[in-house]
Every structure is written in structure tokens, then in C-alpha cells.
Design an enzyme around this catalytic site. Structure first.
Site, PDB file in Angstrom:
ATOM      1  N   GLU A 293      -9.693  -9.128  -7.760  1.00 32.01           N
ATOM      2  CA  GLU A 293      -8.631  -8.145  -7.491  1.00 32.01           C
ATOM      3  C   GLU A 293      -7.511  -8.213  -8.527  1.00 32.01           C
ATOM      4  OE1 GLU A 293      -9.529  -8.314  -2.695  1.00 32.01           O
ATOM      5  OE2 GLU A 293      -7.625  -9.075  -3.444  1.00 32.01           O
TER       6      GLU A 293
ATOM      7  N   ASN B 184      -2.247   0.235   6.631  1.00 32.88           N
ATOM      8  CA  ASN B 184      -1.808  -1.026   7.229  1.00 32.88           C
ATOM      9  C   ASN B 184      -0.890  -1.832   6.295  1.00 32.88           C
ATOM     10  OD1 ASN B 184      -3.764  -1.870   5.447  1.00 32.88           O
ATOM     11  ND2 ASN B 184      -4.907  -3.107   6.904  1.00 32.88           N
TER      12      ASN B 184
ATOM     13  N   TYR C 155     -12.180  -2.429  -4.212  1.00 35.58           N
ATOM     14  CA  TYR C 155     -12.727  -2.589  -2.863  1.00 35.58           C
ATOM     15  C   TYR C 155     -14.256  -2.606  -2.870  1.00 35.58           C
ATOM     16  CZ  TYR C 155      -8.311  -2.063  -0.245  1.00 35.58           C
ATOM     17  OH  TYR C 155      -7.076  -2.247   0.330  1.00 35.58           O
TER      18      TYR C 155
ATOM     19  N   HIS D 249      -2.245  -5.273   1.495  1.00 31.41           N
ATOM     20  CA  HIS D 249      -3.528  -5.948   1.301  1.00 31.41           C
ATOM     21  C   HIS D 249      -3.237  -7.302   0.668  1.00 31.41           C
ATOM     22  CE1 HIS D 249      -7.649  -6.753   0.012  1.00 31.41           C
ATOM     23  NE2 HIS D 249      -7.083  -7.226  -1.096  1.00 31.41           N
TER      24      HIS D 249
ATOM     25  N   LYS E 239       0.825  -1.218   0.000  1.00 31.58           N
ATOM     26  CA  LYS E 239       0.000   0.000   0.000  1.00 31.58           C
ATOM     27  C   LYS E 239       0.861   1.272   0.000  1.00 31.58           C
ATOM     28  CE  LYS E 239      -4.076  -2.043   2.219  1.00 31.58           C
ATOM     29  NZ  LYS E 239      -5.139  -1.793   3.234  1.00 31.58           N
TER      30      LYS E 239
HETATM   31  P1  CMP Z   1      -7.429  -4.484   3.575  1.00 32.51           P
HETATM   32  O1  CMP Z   1      -6.884  -5.812   3.891  1.00 32.51           O
HETATM   33  O2  CMP Z   1      -6.850  -3.729   2.448  1.00 32.51           O
HETATM   34  O3  CMP Z   1      -9.009  -4.632   3.302  1.00 32.51           O
HETATM   35  C1  CMP Z   1      -9.895  -3.559   3.483  1.00 32.51           C
HETATM   36  C2  CMP Z   1      -9.281  -2.445   4.254  1.00 32.51           C
HETATM   37  O4  CMP Z   1     -10.193  -1.571   4.856  1.00 32.51           O
HETATM   38  C3  CMP Z   1      -8.463  -2.988   5.410  1.00 32.51           C
HETATM   39  O5  CMP Z   1      -7.306  -3.574   4.890  1.00 32.51           O
HETATM   40  C4  CMP Z   1      -8.262  -1.749   6.262  1.00 32.51           C
HETATM   41  O6  CMP Z   1      -7.161  -0.994   5.829  1.00 32.51           O
HETATM   42  C5  CMP Z   1      -9.529  -0.982   5.953  1.00 32.51           C
HETATM   43  N1  CMP Z   1     -10.479  -1.018   7.064  1.00 32.51           N
HETATM   44  C6  CMP Z   1     -11.209  -2.046   7.468  1.00 32.51           C
HETATM   45  N2  CMP Z   1     -11.997  -1.670   8.490  1.00 32.51           N
HETATM   46  C7  CMP Z   1     -11.754  -0.372   8.714  1.00 32.51           C
HETATM   47  C8  CMP Z   1     -12.251   0.584   9.633  1.00 32.51           C
HETATM   48  N3  CMP Z   1     -13.194   0.258  10.539  1.00 32.51           N
HETATM   49  N4  CMP Z   1     -11.752   1.825   9.579  1.00 32.51           N
HETATM   50  C9  CMP Z   1     -10.819   2.141   8.666  1.00 32.51           C
HETATM   51  N5  CMP Z   1     -10.302   1.275   7.755  1.00 32.51           N
HETATM   52  C10 CMP Z   1     -10.780   0.035   7.789  1.00 32.51           C
END
Ligand code: CMP
Length: 133
Positions: free
Chosen positions: A127, A113, A50, A116, A10
Site C-alpha cells: 500500500e 468508513n 485494493y 483505511h 478516505k
Molecule cells: P478498508 O479498511 O479500506 O478495507 C477494504 C474496504 O472494503 C473496507 O475498509 C470497507 O470499506 C470495504 N468493505 C469491506 N467489506 C465490504 C462489504 N461487504 N460491502 C461494502 N464495502 C465493504
């Protein structure tokens, strides 16, 4: 069972020069890298990628973050790739992810984070189509 998975390094991790570190973990684990691509998500691509989260309250934050800078997408192949990759990346909330996992070792964020990864065959199909279109 030999399987393919997809991960996306990311924008936070690309900005922190962690691309090599993240990719090398998958290589060292034994996965073969089949495709690699650096690009910046358009808003439309992000909403499509997404799409499963489109009704969630954090959807705007999620798409705005993923479009905020370049990412690196990879398709990898190896034994049990989808489940093993999910174990390697760690819990979604980086601040709760186990040390030793990618999120556990490099991040503290939730939207931001690090990485993904596809969580099912269906999400891999969708995806990888969006990221490598
Ligand atoms: P990812 O694995 O990319 O899949 C969806 C993403 O949404 C997840 O990682 C987080 O980065 C984001 N995400 C999921 N829940 C929340 C939340 N409650 N608030 C903010 N970001 C979220």
C-alpha cells in the site's frame, strides 16, 4: 518494537473536514508522521491498492468510492504501529465500531468508513508503494 504503518483518510472524511482530527489522534498517541500526501486515486491505482479484494462482490463499490475525491495518505512510525493503528481505527463497519475508535466516533458507513489502515507488514509494503509512488 518500532514499526511503520500507513493510513488513508478516505474521501468521506476529507469532505467532512476531518483530516486534522484524524491525523491529530495519531500524533497525540505518540506516532511520528514520516510522510503525508493528499491526492485523488486513479482507477488503476485504486484497483492495485485494493488488489487483495479484486474478487469480492463489493470491489466495484470500493474502487468507485475511493476514487470519488481526494484522500490523505500518511506513513507513521512508532511502537507496534500496525496493530495499534488497527485498534485506533476500529471495526470495518463504522456503525459497529466501538465509541472511542476513529470509525466509532465519526462514521456510520461500511464503504464510507472514514479511514483505511494497513493490516500487516505485507499490506504496508504494497500500500505504501502504491500510495506514494
Ligand atoms: P478498508 O479498511 O479500506 O478495507 C477494504 C474496504 O472494503 C473496507 O475498509 C470497507 O470499506 C470495504 N468493505 C469491506 N467489506 C465490504 C462489504 N461487504 N460491502 C461494502 N464495502 C465493504
Amino acid at each position: 518494537m518500532t514499526e511503520k504503518s500507513l493510513f488513508i483518510v478516505k474521501p468521506d472524511a476529507v469532505a467532512r473536514n476531518l483530516v486534522g482530527e484524524v491525523i491529530s489522534r495519531f500524533e497525540r498517541k505518540g506516532f511520528k508522521i514520516l510522510k503525508l500526501k493528499m491526492f485523488t486515486f486513479t482507477q488503476e491505482q485504486a484497483e492495485n491498492f485494493y488488489g487483495v479484494h479484486k474478487d469480492k462482490p463489493f470491489f466495484g463499490e470500493l474502487t468507485s468510492f475511493i476514487t470519488s475525491g481526494p484522500v490523505v495518505a500518511a506513513i507513521i512510525e512508532g511502537n507496534n504501529a500496525i496493530a495499534t493503528t488497527r485498534i485506533m481505527i476500529g471495526a470495518t463497519k463504522s456503525f459497529e465500531a466501538a465509541p472511542g475508535s476513529i470509525r466509532g466516533d465519526f462514521g456510520l458507513g461500511f464503504s464510507e468508513n472514514i479511514i483505511h489502515a494497513s493490516d500487516s507488514q505485507e499490506s504496508f509494503d504494497h500500500e505504501s508503494r502504491v500510495a506514494f509512488e
